[in-house]
Design a protein around this motif. Structure first.
Motif, PDB file in Angstrom:
ATOM      1  N   GLY A 117      30.310  -7.825 -31.188  1.00  0.00           N
ATOM      2  CA  GLY A 117      30.107  -6.403 -31.428  1.00  0.00           C
ATOM      3  C   GLY A 117      28.802  -6.054 -32.095  1.00  0.00           C
ATOM      4  N   GLU A 118      27.882  -7.024 -32.199  1.00  0.00           N
ATOM      5  CA  GLU A 118      26.610  -6.787 -32.867  1.00  0.00           C
ATOM      6  C   GLU A 118      25.485  -6.566 -31.850  1.00  0.00           C
ATOM      7  OE1 GLU A 118      26.231  -6.526 -36.103  1.00  0.00           O
ATOM      8  OE2 GLU A 118      28.343  -6.970 -36.524  1.00  0.00           O
ATOM      9  N   MET A 119      24.544  -5.687 -32.212  1.00  0.00           N
ATOM     10  CA  MET A 119      23.351  -5.508 -31.402  1.00  0.00           C
ATOM     11  C   MET A 119      22.383  -6.664 -31.692  1.00  0.00           C
ATOM     12  SD  MET A 119      24.202  -2.771 -29.844  1.00  0.00           S
ATOM     13  CE  MET A 119      22.703  -2.250 -29.015  1.00  0.00           C
ATOM     14  N   PHE A 120      21.550  -6.975 -30.735  1.00  0.00           N
ATOM     15  CA  PHE A 120      20.628  -8.093 -30.906  1.00  0.00           C
ATOM     16  C   PHE A 120      19.332  -7.796 -30.160  1.00  0.00           C
ATOM     17  CE2 PHE A 120      23.143  -8.799 -27.134  1.00  0.00           C
ATOM     18  CZ  PHE A 120      22.238  -9.262 -26.194  1.00  0.00           C
ATOM     19  N   GLU A 121      18.300  -8.558 -30.486  1.00  0.00           N
ATOM     20  CA  GLU A 121      17.015  -8.420 -29.819  1.00  0.00           C
ATOM     21  C   GLU A 121      16.816  -9.564 -28.833  1.00  0.00           C
ATOM     22  OE1 GLU A 121      13.798  -8.097 -32.571  1.00  0.00           O
ATOM     23  OE2 GLU A 121      14.116  -5.934 -32.859  1.00  0.00           O
ATOM     24  N   ARG A 122      16.132  -9.265 -27.752  1.00  0.00           N
ATOM     25  CA  ARG A 122      15.814 -10.267 -26.736  1.00  0.00           C
ATOM     26  C   ARG A 122      14.465  -9.915 -26.110  1.00  0.00           C
ATOM     27  NH1 ARG A 122      16.008  -7.591 -22.141  1.00  0.00           N
ATOM     28  NH2 ARG A 122      17.579  -5.986 -21.740  1.00  0.00           N
ATOM     29  N   PRO A 123      13.821 -10.884 -25.460  1.00  0.00           N
ATOM     30  CA  PRO A 123      12.574 -10.562 -24.746  1.00  0.00           C
ATOM     31  C   PRO A 123      12.863  -9.565 -23.626  1.00  0.00           C
ATOM     32  CG  PRO A 123      12.784 -12.926 -25.071  1.00  0.00           C
ATOM     33  CD  PRO A 123      14.106 -12.329 -25.455  1.00  0.00           C
ATOM     34  N   ALA A 124      11.957  -8.633 -23.424  1.00  0.00           N
ATOM     35  CA  ALA A 124      12.145  -7.615 -22.401  1.00  0.00           C
ATOM     36  C   ALA A 124      12.101  -8.223 -21.003  1.00  0.00           C
ATOM     37  CB  ALA A 124      11.076  -6.541 -22.542  1.00  0.00           C
ATOM     38  N   LEU A 125      12.794  -7.564 -20.082  1.00  0.00           N
ATOM     39  CA  LEU A 125      12.809  -7.941 -18.674  1.00  0.00           C
ATOM     40  C   LEU A 125      12.043  -6.888 -17.873  1.00  0.00           C
ATOM     41  CD1 LEU A 125      16.599  -8.887 -18.389  1.00  0.00           C
ATOM     42  CD2 LEU A 125      14.654 -10.466 -18.636  1.00  0.00           C
ATOM     43  N   PRO A 126      11.629  -7.220 -16.639  1.00  0.00           N
ATOM     44  CA  PRO A 126      10.913  -6.222 -15.833  1.00  0.00           C
ATOM     45  C   PRO A 126      11.690  -4.909 -15.653  1.00  0.00           C
ATOM     46  CG  PRO A 126      10.640  -8.382 -14.868  1.00  0.00           C
ATOM     47  CD  PRO A 126      11.632  -8.539 -15.988  1.00  0.00           C
ATOM     48  N   SER A 127      13.007  -4.974 -15.685  1.00  0.00           N
ATOM     49  CA  SER A 127      13.822  -3.766 -15.498  1.00  0.00           C
ATOM     50  C   SER A 127      13.879  -2.879 -16.738  1.00  0.00           C
ATOM     51  CB  SER A 127      15.247  -4.161 -15.099  1.00  0.00           C
ATOM     52  OG  SER A 127      15.821  -5.017 -16.076  1.00  0.00           O
ATOM     53  N   ASP A 128      13.444  -3.391 -17.888  1.00  0.00           N
ATOM     54  CA  ASP A 128      13.485  -2.611 -19.128  1.00  0.00           C
ATOM     55  C   ASP A 128      12.360  -1.594 -19.186  1.00  0.00           C
ATOM     56  OD1 ASP A 128      15.730  -3.845 -20.428  1.00  0.00           O
ATOM     57  OD2 ASP A 128      14.457  -5.606 -20.795  1.00  0.00           O
ATOM     58  N   LYS A 129      12.620  -0.489 -19.875  1.00  0.00           N
ATOM     59  CA  LYS A 129      11.576   0.490 -20.167  1.00  0.00           C
ATOM     60  C   LYS A 129      10.742  -0.014 -21.349  1.00  0.00           C
ATOM     61  CE  LYS A 129      13.039   3.582 -17.173  1.00  0.00           C
ATOM     62  NZ  LYS A 129      13.713   4.820 -17.618  1.00  0.00           N
ATOM     63  N   PHE A 130       9.513   0.488 -21.456  1.00  0.00           N
ATOM     64  CA  PHE A 130       8.679   0.115 -22.591  1.00  0.00           C
ATOM     65  C   PHE A 130       9.408   0.490 -23.885  1.00  0.00           C
ATOM     66  CE2 PHE A 130       4.162   0.365 -20.556  1.00  0.00           C
ATOM     67  CZ  PHE A 130       4.586  -0.487 -19.542  1.00  0.00           C
ATOM     68  N   PRO A 131       9.577  -0.433 -24.811  1.00  0.00           N
ATOM     69  CA  PRO A 131      10.314  -0.113 -26.041  1.00  0.00           C
ATOM     70  C   PRO A 131       9.495   0.741 -26.993  1.00  0.00           C
ATOM     71  CG  PRO A 131       9.453  -2.339 -26.148  1.00  0.00           C
ATOM     72  CD  PRO A 131       9.132  -1.839 -24.774  1.00  0.00           C
ATOM     73  N   SER A 132      10.188   1.544 -27.777  1.00  0.00           N
ATOM     74  CA  SER A 132       9.520   2.364 -28.786  1.00  0.00           C
ATOM     75  C   SER A 132       9.151   1.492 -29.978  1.00  0.00           C
ATOM     76  CB  SER A 132      10.436   3.498 -29.244  1.00  0.00           C
ATOM     77  OG  SER A 132       9.883   4.176 -30.354  1.00  0.00           O
ATOM     78  N   PRO A 133       8.009   1.741 -30.618  1.00  0.00           N
ATOM     79  CA  PRO A 133       7.632   0.949 -31.796  1.00  0.00           C
ATOM     80  C   PRO A 133       8.459   1.288 -33.031  1.00  0.00           C
ATOM     81  CG  PRO A 133       6.024   2.680 -31.408  1.00  0.00           C
ATOM     82  CD  PRO A 133       6.967   2.702 -30.236  1.00  0.00           C
ATOM     83  N   PHE A 134       9.237   2.372 -32.974  1.00  0.00           N
ATOM     84  CA  PHE A 134      10.047   2.788 -34.120  1.00  0.00           C
ATOM     85  C   PHE A 134      11.497   2.999 -33.675  1.00  0.00           C
ATOM     86  CE2 PHE A 134       5.737   4.522 -34.750  1.00  0.00           C
ATOM     87  CZ  PHE A 134       5.385   3.826 -35.895  1.00  0.00           C
ATOM     88  N   PRO A 135      12.465   2.721 -34.551  1.00  0.00           N
ATOM     89  CA  PRO A 135      13.872   2.873 -34.168  1.00  0.00           C
ATOM     90  C   PRO A 135      14.312   4.321 -34.007  1.00  0.00           C
ATOM     91  CG  PRO A 135      13.683   2.261 -36.485  1.00  0.00           C
ATOM     92  CD  PRO A 135      12.314   2.138 -35.897  1.00  0.00           C
ATOM     93  N   ASN A 136      13.637   5.254 -34.678  1.00  0.00           N
ATOM     94  CA  ASN A 136      14.012   6.666 -34.590  1.00  0.00           C
ATOM     95  C   ASN A 136      12.831   7.530 -35.063  1.00  0.00           C
ATOM     96  OD1 ASN A 136      14.280   6.901 -37.594  1.00  0.00           O
ATOM     97  ND2 ASN A 136      16.002   5.509 -37.222  1.00  0.00           N
ATOM     98  N   GLU A 137      13.001   8.858 -34.924  1.00  0.00           N
ATOM     99  CA  GLU A 137      11.915   9.777 -35.270  1.00  0.00           C
ATOM    100  C   GLU A 137      11.582   9.746 -36.763  1.00  0.00           C
ATOM    101  OE1 GLU A 137      10.941  14.592 -35.235  1.00  0.00           O
ATOM    102  OE2 GLU A 137      12.421  13.787 -33.838  1.00  0.00           O
ATOM    103  N   LYS A 138      12.595   9.656 -37.615  1.00  0.00           N
ATOM    104  CA  LYS A 138      12.333   9.645 -39.056  1.00  0.00           C
ATOM    105  C   LYS A 138      11.504   8.429 -39.459  1.00  0.00           C
ATOM    106  CE  LYS A 138      16.184  12.476 -40.711  1.00  0.00           C
ATOM    107  NZ  LYS A 138      17.352  12.544 -41.610  1.00  0.00           N
ATOM    108  N   ALA A 139      11.813   7.281 -38.857  1.00  0.00           N
ATOM    109  CA  ALA A 139      11.037   6.080 -39.159  1.00  0.00           C
ATOM    110  C   ALA A 139       9.591   6.241 -38.685  1.00  0.00           C
ATOM    111  CB  ALA A 139      11.684   4.868 -38.499  1.00  0.00           C
ATOM    112  N   ALA A 140       9.413   6.889 -37.524  1.00  0.00           N
ATOM    113  CA  ALA A 140       8.072   7.113 -36.999  1.00  0.00           C
ATOM    114  C   ALA A 140       7.275   8.032 -37.909  1.00  0.00           C
ATOM    115  CB  ALA A 140       8.155   7.712 -35.590  1.00  0.00           C
TER     116      ALA A 140
END
Length: 255
Positions: free
Chosen positions: A102-125
C-alpha cells in the motif's frame, strides 16, 4: 423585454469597465520576429535544434518547470531512437504505486510516462521559488502572445536596469517581460550545457533551441497540419478547375 436588454447592456458595460485596467496595465511590447525553420506554410522543425532544446530543458529548465502534457515517447518525433528514448526516460524518477503493502514508491521513468514535475505540489513549488509558481511549459509557446519569439526575447532579455528604474526586492530586470520585472532569475548563461553536436552554447543559441523545443511541445502536429493544408489546397484547386470546365460545357449552347 426592453428592460432586460438595457440591463444586459449595463452589466456588460460595467464588466468591461472593470476589465479595462487589466489590458492597460502597461505598454505592449513588440518582440522581434525570429527566422524559425517552422515558419511559413512549408516550414518544418529542425530535429537537431529540437534535440538541443530538449537538452537545455532537461539540464536547466526542468529543475523548476514541469511539462505535464508531454510523454517521453513523444521524443521519438524529434529524432531520438527507441533506445535513446528509453535511456533518456530512465534518467528521471517518477512516483508509482501503491505496491503490495500500500505504499507509493519511486522508479525510473518509462517511455510511456509523462515528464515528472520537479515539485510534489504547488505549495512546495512556491516555497522553493520565493512564492512564485513556475509555469508549466507544455503549452507556453502557444499560450503567450508572440509564441517562440516571446520566449526567445524573454530568455535573452535579462539586462542591467536603467539608472532611473527601481527593481523590486526579489525581482529581476527583463526588457521583454511586461512591466520589466520578473521573479525568475536569469536561467541561461554561456556554456551552461555541452552540446553533443559541438554547437557553441551561447545564451542566444540555447534560448533559440529551447524556444523551438517548446514550440514543438505545444504543437507537435504542426508539420502534419501543414501537409494536410497543402493537400486540401491542391484538392480545392483541382476541383475548382473541374467545376469550371463542367460549367463551361453545360452552358456552352446558351448565348
Amino acid at each position: 423585454m426592453k428592460m432586460t436588454i438595457k440591463r444586459s447592456i449595463l452589466v456588460a458595460a460595467v464588466a468591461l469597465g472593470f476589465a479595462a485596467p487589466a489590458f492597460a496595465a502597461g505598454p505592449a511590447i513588440e518582440y522581434q520576429a525570429q527566422n524559425w525553420s517552422f515558419n511559413g506554410p512549408f516550414g518544418t522543425f529542425d530535429r537537431g535544434e529540437l534535440q538541443r532544446g530538449y537538452q537545455v530543458y532537461k539540464e536547466v529548465c526542468a529543475a523548476c518547470h514541469s511539462m505535464k502534457y508531454v510523454a517521453f515517447r513523444n521524443l521519438r518525433d524529434i529524432g531520438f531512437t527507441e533506445a535513446e528514448v528509453k535511456a533518456l526516460a530512465a534518467t528521471f524518477q517518477v512516483v508509482d504505486g501503491p505496491d503490495d503493502s500500500g505504499e507509493m514508491f519511486e522508479r525510473p521513468a518509462l517511455p510511456s510516462d509523462k515528464f515528472p514535475s520537479p515539485f510534489p505540489n504547488e505549495k512546495a513549488a512556491r516555497s522553493a521559488n520565493g512564492g512564485a509558481y513556475p509555469v508549466d511549459l507544455s503549452l507556453v509557446a502557444k499560450a503567450r502572445v508572440g509564441g517562440p519569439d516571446y520566449l526567445y526575447a524573454l530568455l535573452t532579455g535579462y539586462k542591467e536596469p536603467p539608472a532611473d528604474f527601481t527593481v523590486g526586492e526579489g525581482l529581476h530586470y527583463n526588457e521583454a517581460f511586461p512591466g520589466h520585472q520578473i521573479a525568475m532569475p536569469q536561467p541561461l548563461n554561456a556554456d551552461q550545457v555541452t552540446y553533443a553536436d559541438g554547437k557553441p552554447a551561447t545564451v542566444e543559441q540555447m534560448a533559440r533551441d529551447v524556444s523551438a523545443f517548446l514550440m514543438w511541445a505545444a504543437e507537435p502536429k504542426l508539420e502534419d497540419r501543414k501537409r494536410m493544408g497543402l493537400k486540401v489546397m491542391i484538392f480545392l484547386i483541382i476541383m475548382t478547375g473541374l467545376f469550371f470546365a463542367a460549367k463551361k460545357r453545360i452552358w456552352r449552347d446558351v448565348h
